[in-house]
Design a protein around this motif. Sequence first.
Motif, PDB file in Angstrom:
ATOM      1  N   GLU A  37       0.668  -1.331  -0.009  1.00  0.00           N
ATOM      2  CA  GLU A  37       0.053   0.117   0.006  1.00  0.00           C
ATOM      3  C   GLU A  37       0.807   1.224  -0.062  1.00  0.00           C
ATOM      4  OE1 GLU A  37      -2.711  -0.188   3.327  1.00  0.00           O
ATOM      5  OE2 GLU A  37      -3.944  -1.997   2.566  1.00  0.00           O
ATOM      6  N   VAL A  38       2.002   1.155   0.448  1.00  0.00           N
ATOM      7  CA  VAL A  38       3.043   2.552   0.550  1.00  0.00           C
ATOM      8  C   VAL A  38       4.126   2.080  -0.310  1.00  0.00           C
ATOM      9  CG1 VAL A  38       4.116   4.002   1.761  1.00  0.00           C
ATOM     10  CG2 VAL A  38       1.796   3.049   2.494  1.00  0.00           C
ATOM     11  N   TRP A  39       5.222   1.537   0.251  1.00  0.00           N
ATOM     12  CA  TRP A  39       6.465   1.138  -0.440  1.00  0.00           C
ATOM     13  C   TRP A  39       6.401   0.660  -1.568  1.00  0.00           C
ATOM     14  CZ3 TRP A  39       8.062   4.915   2.288  1.00  0.00           C
ATOM     15  CH2 TRP A  39       8.066   4.806   3.819  1.00  0.00           C
ATOM     16  N   GLY A  40       5.383  -0.420  -2.003  1.00  0.00           N
ATOM     17  CA  GLY A  40       5.476  -1.177  -3.156  1.00  0.00           C
ATOM     18  C   GLY A  40       4.381  -0.490  -3.946  1.00  0.00           C
ATOM     19  N   SER A  41       3.744   0.607  -3.612  1.00  0.00           N
ATOM     20  CA  SER A  41       2.425   1.105  -4.321  1.00  0.00           C
ATOM     21  C   SER A  41       3.020   1.749  -5.784  1.00  0.00           C
ATOM     22  CB  SER A  41       1.903   1.966  -3.537  1.00  0.00           C
ATOM     23  OG  SER A  41       2.731   3.308  -3.598  1.00  0.00           O
ATOM     24  N   GLU A  42       1.938   1.739  -6.578  1.00  0.00           N
ATOM     25  CA  GLU A  42       2.256   2.507  -7.945  1.00  0.00           C
ATOM     26  C   GLU A  42       2.666   3.856  -7.751  1.00  0.00           C
ATOM     27  OE1 GLU A  42       3.165   3.113 -11.756  1.00  0.00           O
ATOM     28  OE2 GLU A  42       2.646   1.196 -10.916  1.00  0.00           O
ATOM     29  N   PRO A  43       2.368   4.709  -6.853  1.00  0.00           N
ATOM     30  CA  PRO A  43       2.658   6.056  -6.903  1.00  0.00           C
ATOM     31  C   PRO A  43       4.410   6.169  -6.550  1.00  0.00           C
ATOM     32  CG  PRO A  43       0.756   6.046  -5.790  1.00  0.00           C
ATOM     33  CD  PRO A  43       0.854   4.559  -6.240  1.00  0.00           C
ATOM     34  N   VAL A  44       4.817   5.387  -5.739  1.00  0.00           N
ATOM     35  CA  VAL A  44       6.353   5.162  -5.270  1.00  0.00           C
ATOM     36  C   VAL A  44       7.033   4.636  -6.496  1.00  0.00           C
ATOM     37  CG1 VAL A  44       7.953   4.068  -3.910  1.00  0.00           C
ATOM     38  CG2 VAL A  44       5.877   5.033  -2.810  1.00  0.00           C
ATOM     39  N   ARG A  45       6.468   3.435  -7.062  1.00  0.00           N
ATOM     40  CA  ARG A  45       7.186   3.155  -8.534  1.00  0.00           C
ATOM     41  C   ARG A  45       7.337   4.042  -9.441  1.00  0.00           C
ATOM     42  NH1 ARG A  45       7.393  -2.701  -8.425  1.00  0.00           N
ATOM     43  NH2 ARG A  45       6.090  -3.700  -6.706  1.00  0.00           N
ATOM     44  N   SER A  46       6.033   4.788  -9.613  1.00  0.00           N
ATOM     45  CA  SER A  46       5.993   5.911 -10.594  1.00  0.00           C
ATOM     46  C   SER A  46       7.111   6.928 -10.647  1.00  0.00           C
ATOM     47  CB  SER A  46       4.796   6.727 -10.893  1.00  0.00           C
ATOM     48  OG  SER A  46       4.780   7.551  -9.630  1.00  0.00           O
ATOM     49  N   LEU A  47       7.935   6.959  -9.441  1.00  0.00           N
ATOM     50  CA  LEU A  47       8.966   7.905  -9.288  1.00  0.00           C
ATOM     51  C   LEU A  47      10.241   7.416  -9.611  1.00  0.00           C
ATOM     52  CD1 LEU A  47       8.472   9.091  -5.648  1.00  0.00           C
ATOM     53  CD2 LEU A  47       7.831  10.460  -7.644  1.00  0.00           C
ATOM     54  N   GLY A  48      10.092   6.119  -9.993  1.00  0.00           N
ATOM     55  CA  GLY A  48      11.691   5.334 -10.583  1.00  0.00           C
ATOM     56  C   GLY A  48      12.211   4.569  -9.292  1.00  0.00           C
ATOM     57  N   ALA A  49      11.517   4.434  -8.183  1.00  0.00           N
ATOM     58  CA  ALA A  49      12.011   3.735  -7.071  1.00  0.00           C
ATOM     59  C   ALA A  49      12.139   2.352  -7.314  1.00  0.00           C
ATOM     60  CB  ALA A  49      11.354   3.877  -5.801  1.00  0.00           C
ATOM     61  N   ARG A  50      13.247   1.772  -7.092  1.00  0.00           N
ATOM     62  CA  ARG A  50      13.617   0.585  -7.305  1.00  0.00           C
ATOM     63  C   ARG A  50      13.937  -0.516  -6.011  1.00  0.00           C
ATOM     64  NH1 ARG A  50      19.264  -1.124  -7.840  1.00  0.00           N
ATOM     65  NH2 ARG A  50      20.630   0.501  -7.407  1.00  0.00           N
ATOM     66  N   PHE A  51      14.333   0.118  -4.903  1.00  0.00           N
ATOM     67  CA  PHE A  51      14.396  -0.396  -3.505  1.00  0.00           C
ATOM     68  C   PHE A  51      13.171  -0.959  -2.886  1.00  0.00           C
ATOM     69  CE2 PHE A  51      18.768   1.527  -4.290  1.00  0.00           C
ATOM     70  CZ  PHE A  51      19.381   0.505  -4.162  1.00  0.00           C
ATOM     71  N   LEU A  52      12.478   0.367  -2.448  1.00  0.00           N
ATOM     72  CA  LEU A  52      11.413  -0.042  -1.591  1.00  0.00           C
ATOM     73  C   LEU A  52      10.211  -0.574  -2.254  1.00  0.00           C
ATOM     74  CD1 LEU A  52      11.310   3.547   0.209  1.00  0.00           C
ATOM     75  CD2 LEU A  52      12.033   1.393   1.170  1.00  0.00           C
ATOM     76  N   PRO A  53      10.006  -0.677  -3.558  1.00  0.00           N
ATOM     77  CA  PRO A  53       8.962  -1.426  -3.972  1.00  0.00           C
ATOM     78  C   PRO A  53       9.168  -2.753  -4.065  1.00  0.00           C
ATOM     79  CG  PRO A  53       9.508   0.423  -5.436  1.00  0.00           C
ATOM     80  CD  PRO A  53      10.387   0.420  -4.364  1.00  0.00           C
ATOM     81  N   ARG A  54      10.506  -3.369  -3.770  1.00  0.00           N
ATOM     82  CA  ARG A  54      10.535  -4.869  -3.643  1.00  0.00           C
ATOM     83  C   ARG A  54       9.984  -5.467  -2.571  1.00  0.00           C
ATOM     84  NH1 ARG A  54      16.909  -4.290  -4.647  1.00  0.00           N
ATOM     85  NH2 ARG A  54      17.021  -5.513  -2.633  1.00  0.00           N
ATOM     86  N   LEU A  55       9.862  -4.478  -1.486  1.00  0.00           N
ATOM     87  CA  LEU A  55       8.909  -5.150  -0.282  1.00  0.00           C
ATOM     88  C   LEU A  55       7.578  -5.479  -0.814  1.00  0.00           C
ATOM     89  CD1 LEU A  55       9.802  -2.124   2.186  1.00  0.00           C
ATOM     90  CD2 LEU A  55      10.394  -4.671   2.547  1.00  0.00           C
ATOM     91  N   ALA A  56       7.014  -5.221  -1.774  1.00  0.00           N
ATOM     92  CA  ALA A  56       5.805  -5.745  -2.283  1.00  0.00           C
ATOM     93  C   ALA A  56       5.896  -7.229  -2.509  1.00  0.00           C
ATOM     94  CB  ALA A  56       5.258  -5.194  -3.356  1.00  0.00           C
ATOM     95  N   THR A  57       6.977  -7.821  -2.597  1.00  0.00           N
ATOM     96  CA  THR A  57       7.124  -9.081  -3.051  1.00  0.00           C
ATOM     97  C   THR A  57       8.150 -10.139  -2.026  1.00  0.00           C
ATOM     98  OG1 THR A  57       8.874  -8.964  -4.654  1.00  0.00           O
ATOM     99  CG2 THR A  57       6.477  -9.077  -5.252  1.00  0.00           C
ATOM    100  N   GLU A  58       8.946  -9.116  -1.210  1.00  0.00           N
ATOM    101  CA  GLU A  58      10.125  -9.867  -0.529  1.00  0.00           C
ATOM    102  C   GLU A  58      10.519  -8.800   0.532  1.00  0.00           C
ATOM    103  OE1 GLU A  58      13.171 -10.753  -3.221  1.00  0.00           O
ATOM    104  OE2 GLU A  58      13.327  -8.815  -3.783  1.00  0.00           O
TER     105      GLU A  58
END
Length: 118
Positions: A37-58
Motif C-alpha cells: 500500500e505504500v512502499w510497493g505502491s504504484e505512486p512510489v514505483r512511478s518515481l522510479g524507485a527500485r529498492f522500496l517497491p521490492r517490499l511488495a514481494t519480499e
Amino acid sequence: MSLSVDVYVPRAEGGIEVLDVPPGRSDAAGPEQWRTEVWGSEPVRSLGARFLPRLATEDLTVAPDEMPAFLAECALIRTQLARLAPALAPADAVSRRLDNIVDAARRASDIGGGIIIW
C-alpha cells in the motif's frame, strides 16, 4: 505484524550480524500492509524507485555498496511526499517511518553496513 528496519554488518567468515536498535531510535518501518500500500505502491514505483517497491514481494536487503543509491531514493520519496501521501497513507505517518528508515541507512553507511526491512 509490522515492518522493521535493522542495520547489519557483514561478518568476515560470511553471513551478517544484525545490530541492536540504539536507545532513543526506532525500527518501525510501517504496518505489514505498507509493503504493497505504500512502499510497493504504484505512486512510489512511478518515481522510479527500485529498492522500496521490492517490499511488495519480499523482504528488502540493501547492501553496503547500495546505500548511497538507497538514500537518494529515500530523498526522492521525501521530496514527493506531499503529492504521494493522499494516495498512500497520512503524510505524517509515512514521514515518521521514512525518518526511521533513513536513520538506519545512515547508521549503516557510517559503519560500512547495510539494512534489512522485514
